[in-house]
Enzyme design. Structure first.
Site, short mmCIF file in Angstrom:
data_model
loop_
_atom_site.label_atom_id
_atom_site.label_comp_id
_atom_site.label_asym_id
_atom_site.label_seq_id
_atom_site.Cartn_x
_atom_site.Cartn_y
_atom_site.Cartn_z
N LYS A 29 32.32 86.70 89.38
CA LYS A 29 33.01 86.11 90.54
C LYS A 29 34.38 86.76 90.73
O LYS A 29 34.76 87.12 91.84
CB LYS A 29 33.15 84.58 90.36
CG LYS A 29 31.82 83.86 90.52
CD LYS A 29 31.88 82.37 90.20
CE LYS A 29 30.47 81.78 90.29
NZ LYS A 29 30.38 80.35 89.99
N GLN A 37 33.60 75.82 87.00
CA GLN A 37 32.30 76.38 86.61
C GLN A 37 31.50 75.34 85.83
O GLN A 37 32.02 74.67 84.94
CB GLN A 37 32.53 77.65 85.76
CG GLN A 37 31.27 78.39 85.40
CD GLN A 37 30.57 79.04 86.59
OE1 GLN A 37 31.20 79.32 87.62
NE2 GLN A 37 29.29 79.26 86.49
N ASP A 58 32.40 75.02 96.40
CA ASP A 58 31.05 74.74 95.88
C ASP A 58 30.33 73.70 96.74
O ASP A 58 29.12 73.52 96.59
CB ASP A 58 31.13 74.18 94.45
CG ASP A 58 30.94 75.23 93.37
OD1 ASP A 58 30.30 76.26 93.66
OD2 ASP A 58 31.42 74.99 92.25
N1 GUN Z 1 27.10 77.23 87.37
C1 GUN Z 1 26.00 77.89 87.79
N2 GUN Z 1 26.04 78.09 89.12
C2 GUN Z 1 27.19 77.55 89.56
C3 GUN Z 1 27.81 77.44 90.86
O1 GUN Z 1 27.28 77.89 91.89
N3 GUN Z 1 29.01 76.82 90.88
C4 GUN Z 1 29.59 76.30 89.76
N4 GUN Z 1 30.76 75.67 89.90
N5 GUN Z 1 29.05 76.38 88.56
C5 GUN Z 1 27.86 77.00 88.46
#
Ligand code: GUN
Length: 290
Positions: A54, A98, A121
């Site tokens: 990311k 996350q 998100d």
């Molecule tokens: N863990 C796995 N995929 C995601 C996501 O799209 N967002 C977040 N915050 N955690 C994740």
């Protein structure tokens, strides 16, 4: 494989390039680059890889990132304080924590702490409600990416039978909502671990989105010939024949490619799209300040 391989890397790269152009336009108008804070609690190795990806994608798109790391022993109160500091920082447009968080922390509480206007998100209850009402502010990144893949490959959805396997707040539920919205217009069934007859449910799908969290669960005889199959799963399994001693697989067995009309590979299908949509949500959050 006879199915058309849906190349998430290529589609995501195009979307990331569009985000780079848009990020630069937004930067001119707000006087700084769009900025995303990523909070990572603990030392889950997969989460560390995702977070690194990311940050890298943001850097390439001209989006600033703030990397907030907290130890596995972090309390709810400490995490809440970190989230609130980011909420109050006007130079940060997007915020994600996350997942998964350590067991001692309730993810439902975490979702409620995030400022809904920074919730890239789309997991805050207000944003879940806005999506369900048909007026989304932020669409969760993975389902948004899956829908983009269907669009990019001209896979028709209107009046088609769509089946979503998995009912998580982050993938299954918003995916089912998106597929049933006006303009997408699929007839949607949501199956899950307690459905009992998952194979039969999957067999009726023209569009099958699998976010079950079980390696290679969907077999070729679960799939209607010609169906579009979107595999959201990612698992590392042991494989002594590989240099690393392991390989990545999805929730869908590779042999499904002999039956399906379209199939997303793992890796290189849905995963890259999640990151592209995160960039898009972050740039949009910043753009709303313009
Ligand atoms: N863990 C796995 N995929 C995601 C996501 O799209 N967002 C977040 N915050 N955690 C994740």
């Amino acid at each position: 494989m006879t199915a058309i391989r849906i190349d998430g890397k290529v589609v995501a790269q195009r979307r990331r390039e569009q985000c780079r152009v848009e990020a630069s336009r937004v930067a001119q108008s707000i006087g700084r680059a769009p900025a995303l804070a990523v909070v990572l609690v603990g030392d889950d190795p997969a989460s560390h890889v995702y977070v690194r990806n990311k940050h890298r994608a943001c850097a390439e798109a001209g989006v600033d990132t703030h990397d907030v790391r907290l130890p596995d022993s972090c309390s709810s109160r400490e995490l809440r304080a970190a989230v609130e500091r980011i909420n109050e920082d006007d130079t940060i447009d997007g915020l994600l924590v996350q997942l998964p968080v350590p067991d001692a922390i309730d993810p439902a509480e975490v979702r409620g702490w995030i400022d809904p206007s920074k919730d890239v998100d789309g997991l805050h209850p207000e944003n879940v409600g806005l999506l369900a009402s048909g007026t989304p502010r932020f669409v969760p990144c993975t389902p948004a990416g899956c829908l983009e893949l269907l669009r990019e490959y001209d896979i028709p959805t209107a009046g088609r039978e769509a089946v979503v396997i998995g009912r998580s707040l982050i993938v299954g539920r918003p995916m089912a909502t998106l597929l049933s919205t006006k303009g997408v217009d699929a007839t949607v069934t949501m199956g899950h671990s307690r459905s009992g007859n998952l194979k039969e449910i999957c067999q009726r799908a023209d569009i099958l989105v699998v976010a079950a969290g079980q390696a290679e669960m969907v077999e070729p005889d679960w799939v209607k010939p010609g169906a579009a199959v979107i595999d959201v799963g990612i698992h590392r399994i042991a494989d002594a024949s590989r240099p690393r001693g392991s390989r990545l697989v999805g929730d869908v067995a590779p042999a499904v490619g002999e039956v399906a009309g379209h199939l997303t590979p793992v890796p290189g299908g849905v995963g890259p799209m999640t990151i592209a949509m995160l960039l898009q949500n972050t740039v949009e959050a910043a753009g709303r300040k313009a």
